[in-house]
Design a protein around this motif. Structure first.
Motif, PDB file in Angstrom:
ATOM      1  N   ALA A 146       0.824  -1.207   0.000  1.00 23.27           N
ATOM      2  CA  ALA A 146       0.000   0.000   0.000  1.00 23.27           C
ATOM      3  C   ALA A 146       0.858   1.256   0.000  1.00 23.27           C
ATOM      4  N   GLY A 147       1.942   1.240   0.774  1.00 20.15           N
ATOM      5  CA  GLY A 147       2.838   2.396   0.802  1.00 20.15           C
ATOM      6  C   GLY A 147       3.484   2.639  -0.544  1.00 20.15           C
ATOM      7  N   LEU A 148       3.916   1.579  -1.199  1.00 17.93           N
ATOM      8  CA  LEU A 148       4.526   1.733  -2.525  1.00 17.93           C
ATOM      9  C   LEU A 148       3.516   2.241  -3.551  1.00 17.93           C
ATOM     10  N   VAL A 149       2.266   1.795  -3.448  1.00 21.37           N
ATOM     11  CA  VAL A 149       1.242   2.273  -4.377  1.00 21.37           C
ATOM     12  C   VAL A 149       1.055   3.779  -4.227  1.00 21.37           C
ATOM     13  N   ILE A 150       1.028   4.273  -2.992  1.00 22.35           N
ATOM     14  CA  ILE A 150       0.879   5.714  -2.759  1.00 22.35           C
ATOM     15  C   ILE A 150       2.040   6.476  -3.386  1.00 22.35           C
ATOM     16  N   VAL A 151       3.247   5.995  -3.175  1.00 22.79           N
ATOM     17  CA  VAL A 151       4.428   6.664  -3.728  1.00 22.79           C
ATOM     18  C   VAL A 151       4.413   6.618  -5.253  1.00 22.79           C
ATOM     19  N   TYR A 152       4.070   5.481  -5.804  1.00 25.17           N
ATOM     20  CA  TYR A 152       4.075   5.349  -7.262  1.00 25.17           C
ATOM     21  C   TYR A 152       2.991   6.210  -7.906  1.00 25.17           C
ATOM     22  N   VAL A 153       1.853   6.369  -7.244  1.00 24.92           N
ATOM     23  CA  VAL A 153       0.822   7.263  -7.767  1.00 24.92           C
ATOM     24  C   VAL A 153       1.363   8.686  -7.845  1.00 24.92           C
ATOM     25  N   ALA A 154       2.085   9.112  -6.814  1.00 23.27           N
ATOM     26  CA  ALA A 154       2.687  10.452  -6.833  1.00 23.27           C
ATOM     27  C   ALA A 154       3.696  10.604  -7.968  1.00 23.27           C
ATOM     28  N   LEU A 155       4.370   9.510  -8.330  1.00 20.87           N
ATOM     29  CA  LEU A 155       5.370   9.559  -9.396  1.00 20.87           C
ATOM     30  C   LEU A 155       4.748   9.449 -10.785  1.00 20.87           C
ATOM     31  N   LEU A 156       3.663   8.696 -10.914  1.00 27.12           N
ATOM     32  CA  LEU A 156       3.081   8.428 -12.226  1.00 27.12           C
ATOM     33  C   LEU A 156       1.994   9.422 -12.610  1.00 27.12           C
ATOM     34  N   LEU A 157       1.372  10.053 -11.633  1.00 22.89           N
ATOM     35  CA  LEU A 157       0.300  11.001 -11.925  1.00 22.89           C
ATOM     36  C   LEU A 157       0.743  12.124 -12.864  1.00 22.89           C
ATOM     37  N   PRO A 158       1.927  12.732 -12.674  1.00 28.00           N
ATOM     38  CA  PRO A 158       2.358  13.784 -13.618  1.00 28.00           C
ATOM     39  C   PRO A 158       2.459  13.290 -15.062  1.00 28.00           C
ATOM     40  N   ILE A 159       2.862  12.029 -15.259  1.00 28.07           N
ATOM     41  CA  ILE A 159       2.967  11.490 -16.608  1.00 28.07           C
ATOM     42  C   ILE A 159       1.595  11.420 -17.256  1.00 28.07           C
ATOM     43  N   ALA A 160       0.602  10.930 -16.499  1.00 23.41           N
ATOM     44  CA  ALA A 160      -0.753  10.826 -17.033  1.00 23.41           C
ATOM     45  C   ALA A 160      -1.320  12.198 -17.367  1.00 23.41           C
ATOM     46  N   VAL A 161      -1.115  13.167 -16.489  1.00 23.27           N
ATOM     47  CA  VAL A 161      -1.627  14.520 -16.740  1.00 23.27           C
ATOM     48  C   VAL A 161      -0.968  15.118 -17.971  1.00 23.27           C
ATOM     49  N   TRP A 162       0.336  14.984 -18.068  1.00 23.26           N
ATOM     50  CA  TRP A 162       1.084  15.565 -19.188  1.00 23.26           C
ATOM     51  C   TRP A 162       0.614  15.003 -20.527  1.00 23.26           C
ATOM     52  N   VAL A 163       0.473  13.681 -20.621  1.00 27.69           N
ATOM     53  CA  VAL A 163       0.072  13.055 -21.877  1.00 27.69           C
ATOM     54  C   VAL A 163      -1.375  13.404 -22.225  1.00 27.69           C
ATOM     55  N   MET A 164      -2.268  13.331 -21.238  1.00 32.41           N
ATOM     56  CA  MET A 164      -3.679  13.506 -21.527  1.00 32.41           C
ATOM     57  C   MET A 164      -4.056  14.960 -21.791  1.00 32.41           C
ATOM     58  N   VAL A 165      -3.390  15.918 -21.158  1.00 31.06           N
ATOM     59  CA  VAL A 165      -3.653  17.332 -21.472  1.00 31.06           C
ATOM     60  C   VAL A 165      -3.340  17.595 -22.932  1.00 31.06           C
ATOM     61  N   ASP A 166      -2.199  17.103 -23.376  1.00 25.37           N
ATOM     62  CA  ASP A 166      -1.801  17.275 -24.768  1.00 25.37           C
ATOM     63  C   ASP A 166      -2.799  16.606 -25.713  1.00 25.37           C
ATOM     64  N   PHE A 167      -3.311  15.454 -25.322  1.00 17.50           N
ATOM     65  CA  PHE A 167      -4.256  14.736 -26.182  1.00 17.50           C
ATOM     66  C   PHE A 167      -5.616  15.423 -26.200  1.00 17.50           C
ATOM     67  N   PHE A 168      -6.127  15.836 -25.034  1.00 14.38           N
ATOM     68  CA  PHE A 168      -7.427  16.500 -24.982  1.00 14.38           C
ATOM     69  C   PHE A 168      -7.425  17.803 -25.777  1.00 14.38           C
ATOM     70  N   ASN A 169      -6.278  18.475 -25.818  1.00 14.11           N
ATOM     71  CA  ASN A 169      -6.200  19.734 -26.557  1.00 14.11           C
ATOM     72  C   ASN A 169      -6.408  19.540 -28.052  1.00 14.11           C
ATOM     73  N   THR A 170      -6.227  18.323 -28.543  1.00 14.63           N
ATOM     74  CA  THR A 170      -6.412  18.066 -29.972  1.00 14.63           C
ATOM     75  C   THR A 170      -7.852  17.690 -30.312  1.00 14.63           C
ATOM     76  N   ILE A 171      -8.677  17.422 -29.306  1.00 14.16           N
ATOM     77  CA  ILE A 171     -10.083  17.074 -29.543  1.00 14.16           C
ATOM     78  C   ILE A 171     -10.885  18.368 -29.668  1.00 14.16           C
ATOM     79  N   PRO A 172     -11.617  18.562 -30.738  1.00 11.21           N
ATOM     80  CA  PRO A 172     -12.352  19.826 -30.938  1.00 11.21           C
ATOM     81  C   PRO A 172     -13.315  20.121 -29.790  1.00 11.21           C
ATOM     82  N   ARG A 173     -13.326  21.369 -29.358  1.00 11.62           N
ATOM     83  CA  ARG A 173     -14.245  21.783 -28.297  1.00 11.62           C
ATOM     84  C   ARG A 173     -15.697  21.750 -28.754  1.00 11.62           C
ATOM     85  N   GLU A 174     -15.910  21.721 -30.065  1.00 13.51           N
ATOM     86  CA  GLU A 174     -17.275  21.658 -30.574  1.00 13.51           C
ATOM     87  C   GLU A 174     -18.000  20.403 -30.098  1.00 13.51           C
ATOM     88  N   LEU A 175     -17.247  19.329 -29.857  1.00 16.63           N
ATOM     89  CA  LEU A 175     -17.868  18.115 -29.333  1.00 16.63           C
ATOM     90  C   LEU A 175     -18.466  18.370 -27.955  1.00 16.63           C
TER      91      LEU A 175
END
Length: 280
Positions: free
Chosen positions: A147-176
């Motif tokens: 459980a402790g390692l999961v908490i630490v790894y979430v803190a380490l991996l969360l920035p990667i998910a945010v970085w990739v998905m922000v870039d991807f969402f920006n390419t989806i038209p807001r008209e949707l």
């Protein structure tokens, strides 16, 4: 020149493929050798240069008279990596959608600064975070636990998910989004019913990155665990001693890389779509 280029391209591809595949072939042949087969000189072809043996593979799982058992560390790594990756992907996707679709402003701090804040968490050297994580888990009573390692790894991996998905969402038209809201959807329903189904390639890319970074982490797996919990990278390193068992190390290395190869094989068709979709 038109004839030279295809030959040059094929030559480069063949050389690069040999460069990439050679270490795996070496590890595969070495994993079926005994101590005498490794120390007796260079041998490559089984049944011709040496007599293959499965002792190294049996020893890794506590069989064949060996005391080494990586089944437990392998299972622990799977649980920690998959749990942390899923949590990071869920939270990171929600945060990325908010940063992509809504404007935040507090003084001079805006959306771009918040996105950079997430990305900057990966800039810091891991050793800077080791003591804070160690003290935090000690205070929570989660040192040397999954459980402790999961908490630490979430803190380490969360920035990667945010970085990739922000870039991807920006390419989806807001008209949707606007069309869905005109039809009566709330912002969350728009995200869940419209945007998320169109974001599968980006989710796959972000998930692959999270799994790779989580699975290959050694530093935090080593500094935050002792005897009760052990992940696969630490178990592999512990095989090393005054006499390096190359046969066991080779077998364990192949086992450690196998899940990533299998995952990449099944999601390969999404990788190009996700990387292309994330470009501006």
């Amino acid at each position: 020149m038109a004839r030279v280029y295809p030959i040059f391209k094929v030559t480069v591809i063949v050389l690069w493929s040999a460069f990439v595949i050679a270490p795996f072939l070496w590890a595969l042949t070495t994993s079926f050798k005994t101590a005498n087969g490794v120390t007796g000189g260079p041998t490559y072809i089984p049944f011709v240069d040496y007599e293959p043996s499965t002792a190294a593979w049996q020893g890794l799982f506590g069989g064949g008279g060996g005391s080494i058992d990586i089944a437990g560390p392998f299972a622990s790594s799977m649980v920690v990596t998959l749990s942390a990756s899923i949590v990071s992907l869920v939270l990171g996707t929600l945060a990325a959608y908010g940063l992509s679709r809504f404007s935040y402003k507090t003084g001079p701090i805006g959306n771009g600064d918040l996105t950079f804040f997430f990305v900057s968490q990966r800039i810091m050297p891991p050793v800077v975070l080791a003591i804070p994580f160690f003290l935090m888990l000690g205070w929570l009573g989660l040192l040397d636990t999954i459980a402790g390692l999961v908490i630490v790894y979430v803190a380490l991996l969360l920035p990667i998910a945010v970085w990739v998905m922000v870039d991807f969402f920006n390419t989806i038209p807001r008209e949707l989004d606007e069309t869905a809201m005109i039809d009566g959807c709330t912002p969350f329903e728009t995200f869940w019913r419209v945007i998320l189904p169109n974001s599968v390639p980006g989710l796959v890319v972000a998930g692959i990155f999270c799994i790779i970074f989580g699975w290959n982490d050694f530093f935090f797996a080593f500094t935050l665990t002792f005897t009760q919990t052990q992940l696969l990278p630490v178990a592999i390193v512990s095989l090393n001693s005054s006499v390096t068992p190359w046969w066991s190390l080779s077998a364990s290395a192949l086992i450690s890389v196998a899940p990533l190869i299998v995952i990449a094989f099944f999601v390969e068709r999404y990788l190009d779509k996700g990387s292309i979709g994330g470009r501006k």
